[in-house]
Design a protein around this motif. Structure first.
Motif, PDB file in Angstrom:
ATOM      1  N   ALA A  69      -0.923  -8.198 -40.803  1.00 54.65           N
ATOM      2  CA  ALA A  69       0.138  -8.747 -39.890  1.00 54.65           C
ATOM      3  C   ALA A  69       0.816  -9.884 -40.305  1.00 54.65           C
ATOM      4  CB  ALA A  69      -0.608  -8.750 -38.372  1.00 54.65           C
ATOM      5  N   ASP A  70       1.753 -10.256 -39.519  1.00 52.84           N
ATOM      6  CA  ASP A  70       2.431 -11.629 -39.758  1.00 52.84           C
ATOM      7  C   ASP A  70       1.977 -12.440 -38.826  1.00 52.84           C
ATOM      8  OD1 ASP A  70       4.106 -10.582 -41.865  1.00 52.84           O
ATOM      9  OD2 ASP A  70       5.715  -9.683 -40.536  1.00 52.84           O
ATOM     10  N   ALA A  71       1.668 -12.134 -37.442  1.00 52.46           N
ATOM     11  CA  ALA A  71       1.113 -12.896 -36.637  1.00 52.46           C
ATOM     12  C   ALA A  71       0.247 -12.347 -35.863  1.00 52.46           C
ATOM     13  CB  ALA A  71       2.336 -13.324 -35.981  1.00 52.46           C
ATOM     14  N   ALA A  72      -0.428 -13.050 -35.205  1.00 52.25           N
ATOM     15  CA  ALA A  72      -1.405 -12.453 -33.957  1.00 52.25           C
ATOM     16  C   ALA A  72      -1.395 -13.246 -32.734  1.00 52.25           C
ATOM     17  CB  ALA A  72      -3.008 -12.982 -34.616  1.00 52.25           C
ATOM     18  N   VAL A 124       5.762 -12.926 -28.648  1.00 51.44           N
ATOM     19  CA  VAL A 124       6.131 -12.251 -29.944  1.00 51.44           C
ATOM     20  C   VAL A 124       7.340 -12.484 -30.346  1.00 51.44           C
ATOM     21  CG1 VAL A 124       6.051 -10.459 -31.264  1.00 51.44           C
ATOM     22  CG2 VAL A 124       4.060 -10.933 -29.919  1.00 51.44           C
ATOM     23  N   ASP A 125       8.588 -12.140 -29.312  1.00 52.44           N
ATOM     24  CA  ASP A 125       9.810 -12.420 -29.409  1.00 52.44           C
ATOM     25  C   ASP A 125      10.307 -13.668 -29.663  1.00 52.44           C
ATOM     26  OD1 ASP A 125      10.139  -9.468 -29.192  1.00 52.44           O
ATOM     27  OD2 ASP A 125      10.756  -9.495 -27.308  1.00 52.44           O
ATOM     28  N   LEU A 126       9.508 -14.792 -28.838  1.00 53.27           N
ATOM     29  CA  LEU A 126      10.045 -16.120 -28.897  1.00 53.27           C
ATOM     30  C   LEU A 126       9.633 -16.698 -29.863  1.00 53.27           C
ATOM     31  CD1 LEU A 126       9.815 -17.068 -25.050  1.00 53.27           C
ATOM     32  CD2 LEU A 126      12.077 -16.346 -26.276  1.00 53.27           C
ATOM     33  N   LEU A 127       8.550 -16.202 -30.915  1.00 52.81           N
ATOM     34  CA  LEU A 127       8.110 -16.757 -32.176  1.00 52.81           C
ATOM     35  C   LEU A 127       9.106 -17.304 -32.975  1.00 52.81           C
ATOM     36  CD1 LEU A 127       5.635 -17.895 -33.545  1.00 52.81           C
ATOM     37  CD2 LEU A 127       5.137 -15.567 -34.279  1.00 52.81           C
ATOM     38  N   GLY A 128      10.121 -16.556 -33.270  1.00 51.33           N
ATOM     39  CA  GLY A 128      10.991 -16.853 -34.199  1.00 51.33           C
ATOM     40  C   GLY A 128      10.646 -17.557 -35.546  1.00 51.33           C
ATOM     41  N   ASP A 129      10.982 -18.809 -35.909  1.00 53.70           N
ATOM     42  CA  ASP A 129      10.537 -19.071 -37.169  1.00 53.70           C
ATOM     43  C   ASP A 129       9.364 -20.057 -37.067  1.00 53.70           C
ATOM     44  OD1 ASP A 129      12.653 -17.970 -38.699  1.00 53.70           O
ATOM     45  OD2 ASP A 129      13.903 -19.707 -38.407  1.00 53.70           O
ATOM     46  N   SER A 130       8.857 -20.191 -35.861  1.00 54.09           N
ATOM     47  CA  SER A 130       7.772 -21.030 -35.550  1.00 54.09           C
ATOM     48  C   SER A 130       6.450 -20.445 -36.142  1.00 54.09           C
ATOM     49  CB  SER A 130       7.671 -21.365 -34.181  1.00 54.09           C
ATOM     50  OG  SER A 130       8.625 -21.961 -33.490  1.00 54.09           O
ATOM     51  N   MET A 131       5.534 -21.487 -36.191  1.00 53.22           N
ATOM     52  CA  MET A 131       4.105 -20.956 -36.589  1.00 53.22           C
ATOM     53  C   MET A 131       3.300 -20.599 -35.325  1.00 53.22           C
ATOM     54  SD  MET A 131       3.609 -21.351 -39.926  1.00 53.22           S
ATOM     55  CE  MET A 131       2.130 -21.782 -40.368  1.00 53.22           C
ATOM     56  N   ILE A 132       3.550 -21.152 -34.313  1.00 49.29           N
ATOM     57  CA  ILE A 132       3.104 -20.695 -32.941  1.00 49.29           C
ATOM     58  C   ILE A 132       3.920 -20.568 -31.823  1.00 49.29           C
ATOM     59  CG2 ILE A 132       1.172 -21.741 -31.253  1.00 49.29           C
ATOM     60  CD1 ILE A 132       0.065 -23.576 -33.396  1.00 49.29           C
ATOM     61  N   VAL A 186       0.820 -16.747 -29.617  1.00 46.05           N
ATOM     62  CA  VAL A 186       1.018 -16.103 -30.971  1.00 46.05           C
ATOM     63  C   VAL A 186       0.861 -17.319 -31.906  1.00 46.05           C
ATOM     64  CG1 VAL A 186       2.523 -14.754 -32.085  1.00 46.05           C
ATOM     65  CG2 VAL A 186       2.309 -14.495 -29.589  1.00 46.05           C
ATOM     66  N   TYR A 187       0.275 -16.716 -32.980  1.00 44.90           N
ATOM     67  CA  TYR A 187      -0.052 -17.622 -34.193  1.00 44.90           C
ATOM     68  C   TYR A 187       0.120 -16.918 -35.578  1.00 44.90           C
ATOM     69  CZ  TYR A 187      -3.022 -20.393 -30.968  1.00 44.90           C
ATOM     70  OH  TYR A 187      -3.350 -21.224 -30.038  1.00 44.90           O
ATOM     71  N   ARG A 188       1.050 -17.458 -36.210  1.00 50.47           N
ATOM     72  CA  ARG A 188       1.348 -16.838 -37.606  1.00 50.47           C
ATOM     73  C   ARG A 188       0.034 -16.895 -38.609  1.00 50.47           C
ATOM     74  NH1 ARG A 188       5.971 -14.893 -38.388  1.00 50.47           N
ATOM     75  NH2 ARG A 188       7.902 -15.746 -37.071  1.00 50.47           N
ATOM     76  N   LEU A 240      -3.349 -28.353 -33.238  1.00 49.57           N
ATOM     77  CA  LEU A 240      -2.853 -27.405 -34.072  1.00 49.57           C
ATOM     78  C   LEU A 240      -1.201 -27.739 -33.767  1.00 49.57           C
ATOM     79  CD1 LEU A 240      -3.117 -25.502 -36.438  1.00 49.57           C
ATOM     80  CD2 LEU A 240      -3.391 -23.693 -34.707  1.00 49.57           C
ATOM     81  N   CYS A 241      -0.848 -27.683 -32.651  1.00 51.72           N
ATOM     82  CA  CYS A 241       0.650 -27.687 -32.375  1.00 51.72           C
ATOM     83  C   CYS A 241       1.321 -29.233 -32.638  1.00 51.72           C
ATOM     84  CB  CYS A 241       0.702 -27.721 -30.525  1.00 51.72           C
ATOM     85  SG  CYS A 241       0.160 -26.221 -29.866  1.00 51.72           S
ATOM     86  N   GLU A 242       0.555 -29.933 -33.084  1.00 52.68           N
ATOM     87  CA  GLU A 242       1.047 -31.092 -33.560  1.00 52.68           C
ATOM     88  C   GLU A 242       1.259 -31.256 -35.045  1.00 52.68           C
ATOM     89  OE1 GLU A 242      -2.171 -33.953 -32.294  1.00 52.68           O
ATOM     90  OE2 GLU A 242      -1.254 -34.121 -30.324  1.00 52.68           O
ATOM     91  N   MET A 243       0.622 -30.166 -35.735  1.00 52.54           N
ATOM     92  CA  MET A 243       0.530 -30.197 -37.035  1.00 52.54           C
ATOM     93  C   MET A 243       1.587 -29.098 -37.647  1.00 52.54           C
ATOM     94  SD  MET A 243      -3.520 -29.928 -38.101  1.00 52.54           S
ATOM     95  CE  MET A 243      -3.022 -29.931 -39.861  1.00 52.54           C
ATOM     96  N   VAL A 244       1.948 -28.041 -36.723  1.00 53.42           N
ATOM     97  CA  VAL A 244       2.872 -27.050 -37.154  1.00 53.42           C
ATOM     98  C   VAL A 244       3.977 -26.814 -36.271  1.00 53.42           C
ATOM     99  CG1 VAL A 244       1.103 -25.837 -38.589  1.00 53.42           C
ATOM    100  CG2 VAL A 244       1.453 -25.213 -36.460  1.00 53.42           C
ATOM    101  N   PRO A 245       5.052 -26.205 -36.732  1.00 58.93           N
ATOM    102  CA  PRO A 245       6.133 -25.904 -35.777  1.00 58.93           C
ATOM    103  C   PRO A 245       5.676 -24.977 -34.562  1.00 58.93           C
ATOM    104  CG  PRO A 245       7.024 -25.706 -37.977  1.00 58.93           C
ATOM    105  CD  PRO A 245       5.336 -25.818 -38.197  1.00 58.93           C
ATOM    106  N   THR A 246       5.729 -25.753 -33.705  1.00 62.55           N
ATOM    107  CA  THR A 246       5.318 -24.792 -32.127  1.00 62.55           C
ATOM    108  C   THR A 246       6.512 -24.583 -31.218  1.00 62.55           C
ATOM    109  OG1 THR A 246       3.117 -25.720 -32.317  1.00 62.55           O
ATOM    110  CG2 THR A 246       3.753 -24.935 -30.449  1.00 62.55           C
ATOM    111  N   ARG A 247       6.790 -23.241 -30.808  1.00 58.80           N
ATOM    112  CA  ARG A 247       7.469 -22.887 -29.797  1.00 58.80           C
ATOM    113  C   ARG A 247       6.878 -22.909 -28.491  1.00 58.80           C
ATOM    114  NH1 ARG A 247      10.694 -21.575 -25.804  1.00 58.80           N
ATOM    115  NH2 ARG A 247      12.243 -20.246 -26.133  1.00 58.80           N
TER     116      ARG A 247
END
Length: 188
Positions: free
Chosen positions: A74-77, A96-104, A119-121, A142-149
């Motif tokens: 899978a790409d994300a969970a 899932v639809d709002l994840l876009g290019d974000s990691m979370i 949702v997490y990539r 984790l939200c502070e480390m990776v792009p998060t929507r």
């Protein structure tokens, strides 16, 4: 709660069985992460059960195990706790639809980030591992480390007006109320 939430009866199924069934309406494959010595209720053969590497490290340790198990599948969970008996498929689909290019993609409702309904990539696994190594166990780090929507309540209102997907059960009174609410919603 005083006993394993996964095994709590909820209608004709266990709490974990219900959550897995609800998730199965939207996502596949499904991975259940359990503590090293945790007994898990019977589930469909299609559900993969994996174990945390280390007991007592909280949701991040479970997230790491789940993401590792889904690598290449899978790409994300979508991450859920086992005590969310009112999950709604449209809620999960919206995240899932709002994840876009974000990691979370994580809801923020009532000033609280809902890391156990997000949702997490799969690629977020490296950042999760770094946090665990640093003994920084709060999922929000984790939200502070990776792009998060971050998704606000108004973005979910049309798919889950009362935000029942975020309702989890942490006390016997909450469990009893959930049983009553579920029985009332299934009445003719």
């Amino acid at each position: 709660m005083g006993r394993s939430k996964a095994w709590l009866p909820f209608g004709k199924e266990s709490m974990l069985g219900r959550v897995v069934r609800l998730l199965g309406e939207v996502v596949s494959p499904i991975v259940v992460v359990a503590a090293p010595d945790q007994d898990v209720p019977p589930l469909s053969e299609s559900v993969r059960i994996v174990r945390d590497d280390e007991k007592g490290r909280g949701p991040l340790q479970g997230l790491l195990a789940g993401l590792a198990a889904l690598d290449g599948l899978a790409d994300a969970a979508f991450l859920s706790s086992c005590d969310a008996p009112f999950l709604q498929s449209r809620f999960i689909g919206r995240l899932v639809d709002l994840l876009g290019d974000s990691m979370i993609c994580m809801p923020r409702v009532g000033g609280y980030h809902h890391s156990l309904a997000a949702v997490y990539r799969i690629e977020a696994r490296d950042a999760v591992g770094r946090l665990l190594t640093e003994n920084r166990l709060r999922p929000y780090f984790l939200c502070e480390m990776v792009p998060t929507r971050v998704v606000e309540a108004d973005e979910l209102a049309d798919v889950d007006p009362t935000l029942q997907s975020l309702r989890n059960l942490n006390a016997p009174e909450e469990y009893e109320a959930a049983l009553r609410d579920a029985a009332g919603s299934e009445a003719p």
